[in-house]
Write a protein that holds these residues in place. Structure first.
Motif, PDB file in Angstrom:
ATOM      1  N   LEU A 119     -57.341 -24.479   9.682  1.00 57.11           N
ATOM      2  CA  LEU A 119     -56.105 -25.054   9.162  1.00 57.11           C
ATOM      3  C   LEU A 119     -55.381 -26.030  10.087  1.00 57.11           C
ATOM      4  CD1 LEU A 119     -54.612 -21.747   7.712  1.00 57.11           C
ATOM      5  CD2 LEU A 119     -55.794 -23.552   6.450  1.00 57.11           C
ATOM      6  N   VAL A 120     -55.681 -26.005  11.365  1.00 55.82           N
ATOM      7  CA  VAL A 120     -54.864 -26.753  12.318  1.00 55.82           C
ATOM      8  C   VAL A 120     -55.722 -27.735  13.095  1.00 55.82           C
ATOM      9  CG1 VAL A 120     -53.298 -26.571  14.276  1.00 55.82           C
ATOM     10  CG2 VAL A 120     -53.353 -24.753  12.569  1.00 55.82           C
ATOM     11  N   GLU A 121     -55.252 -28.976  13.133  1.00 59.92           N
ATOM     12  CA  GLU A 121     -55.899 -29.978  13.973  1.00 59.92           C
ATOM     13  C   GLU A 121     -54.944 -30.346  15.089  1.00 59.92           C
ATOM     14  OE1 GLU A 121     -57.771 -33.366  12.181  1.00 59.92           O
ATOM     15  OE2 GLU A 121     -58.143 -32.244  10.340  1.00 59.92           O
ATOM     16  N   GLU A 122     -55.275 -29.927  16.287  1.00 57.52           N
ATOM     17  CA  GLU A 122     -54.472 -30.310  17.437  1.00 57.52           C
ATOM     18  C   GLU A 122     -54.832 -31.740  17.821  1.00 57.52           C
ATOM     19  OE1 GLU A 122     -53.213 -27.024  20.517  1.00 57.52           O
ATOM     20  OE2 GLU A 122     -55.378 -27.124  20.314  1.00 57.52           O
ATOM     21  N   ASP A 123     -53.842 -32.517  18.194  1.00 60.79           N
ATOM     22  CA  ASP A 123     -54.096 -33.873  18.645  1.00 60.79           C
ATOM     23  C   ASP A 123     -53.971 -33.926  20.169  1.00 60.79           C
ATOM     24  OD1 ASP A 123     -51.368 -33.849  19.154  1.00 60.79           O
ATOM     25  OD2 ASP A 123     -50.880 -35.024  17.381  1.00 60.79           O
ATOM     26  N   ASP A 124     -54.108 -35.119  20.707  1.00 61.59           N
ATOM     27  CA  ASP A 124     -54.081 -35.286  22.171  1.00 61.59           C
ATOM     28  C   ASP A 124     -52.765 -34.819  22.776  1.00 61.59           C
ATOM     29  OD1 ASP A 124     -56.653 -36.269  22.164  1.00 61.59           O
ATOM     30  OD2 ASP A 124     -56.032 -38.371  22.152  1.00 61.59           O
ATOM     31  N   ALA A 125     -51.651 -35.097  22.110  1.00 62.23           N
ATOM     32  CA  ALA A 125     -50.339 -34.716  22.657  1.00 62.23           C
ATOM     33  C   ALA A 125     -50.210 -33.192  22.746  1.00 62.23           C
ATOM     34  CB  ALA A 125     -49.213 -35.289  21.804  1.00 62.23           C
ATOM     35  N   LEU A 126     -50.613 -32.486  21.711  1.00 60.30           N
ATOM     36  CA  LEU A 126     -50.522 -31.019  21.727  1.00 60.30           C
ATOM     37  C   LEU A 126     -51.459 -30.423  22.772  1.00 60.30           C
ATOM     38  CD1 LEU A 126     -50.278 -30.402  17.902  1.00 60.30           C
ATOM     39  CD2 LEU A 126     -48.497 -29.909  19.584  1.00 60.30           C
ATOM     40  N   ARG A 127     -52.659 -30.969  22.858  1.00 61.32           N
ATOM     41  CA  ARG A 127     -53.597 -30.476  23.879  1.00 61.32           C
ATOM     42  C   ARG A 127     -53.056 -30.754  25.283  1.00 61.32           C
ATOM     43  NH1 ARG A 127     -57.328 -31.909  19.885  1.00 61.32           N
ATOM     44  NH2 ARG A 127     -57.501 -34.056  20.606  1.00 61.32           N
ATOM     45  N   ALA A 128     -52.415 -31.902  25.468  1.00 58.77           N
ATOM     46  CA  ALA A 128     -51.860 -32.245  26.789  1.00 58.77           C
ATOM     47  C   ALA A 128     -50.726 -31.296  27.170  1.00 58.77           C
ATOM     48  CB  ALA A 128     -51.365 -33.695  26.797  1.00 58.77           C
ATOM     49  N   VAL A 129     -49.866 -30.961  26.217  1.00 60.32           N
ATOM     50  CA  VAL A 129     -48.770 -30.022  26.494  1.00 60.32           C
ATOM     51  C   VAL A 129     -49.341 -28.665  26.883  1.00 60.32           C
ATOM     52  CG1 VAL A 129     -46.848 -28.754  25.460  1.00 60.32           C
ATOM     53  CG2 VAL A 129     -47.068 -31.197  25.057  1.00 60.32           C
ATOM     54  N   ALA A 130     -50.330 -28.198  26.128  1.00 65.54           N
ATOM     55  CA  ALA A 130     -50.946 -26.902  26.433  1.00 65.54           C
ATOM     56  C   ALA A 130     -51.626 -26.929  27.799  1.00 65.54           C
ATOM     57  CB  ALA A 130     -51.941 -26.522  25.339  1.00 65.54           C
ATOM     58  N   ALA A 131     -52.324 -28.013  28.105  1.00 66.76           N
ATOM     59  CA  ALA A 131     -53.011 -28.123  29.394  1.00 66.76           C
ATOM     60  C   ALA A 131     -52.004 -28.176  30.547  1.00 66.76           C
ATOM     61  CB  ALA A 131     -53.896 -29.363  29.412  1.00 66.76           C
ATOM     62  N   HIS A 132     -50.926 -28.900  30.365  1.00 69.79           N
ATOM     63  CA  HIS A 132     -49.911 -29.000  31.411  1.00 69.79           C
ATOM     64  C   HIS A 132     -49.260 -27.642  31.656  1.00 69.79           C
ATOM     65  CE1 HIS A 132     -45.999 -29.970  33.263  1.00 69.79           C
ATOM     66  NE2 HIS A 132     -46.725 -30.856  33.915  1.00 69.79           N
TER      67      HIS A 132
END
Length: 84
Positions: free
Chosen positions: A17-30
């Motif tokens: 159901l969910v497609e994470e984009d670059d911004a969401l992945r970057a926040v999680a990684a940070h």
């Protein structure tokens, strides 16, 4: 229910159901690289927050205790162009 089963269920729904984009992945990684506690919402929970804010027609959102900001991104994206 064991934690591994909960994680598997979350992974299933996130993939479906969910497609994470670059911004969401970057926040999680940070958040991870900053050694913040792993208490952020999951991608499917973030999408649910987004959906609830849109259904409500929210024009202003105040989030207290944002941790790394992952859920804040989801909520901010639910706002209209003139939202706050």
């Amino acid at each position: 229910m064991p934690q591994q089963l909960w994680t598997s269920v979350d992974d299933y729904f996130n993939g479906l159901l969910v497609e994470e984009d670059d911004a969401l992945r970057a926040v999680a990684a940070h958040s991870g690289s900053s050694h913040l506690p792993e208490h952020q919402v999951t991608p499917n929970q973030g999408k649910l927050l987004h959906l609830l804010a849109r259904i409500q027609g929210a024009r202003t959102i105040l989030e207290i205790g944002t941790l790394g900001g992952y859920s804040t991104v989801w909520l901010a994206r639910a706002l209209p162009a003139d939202g706050r």
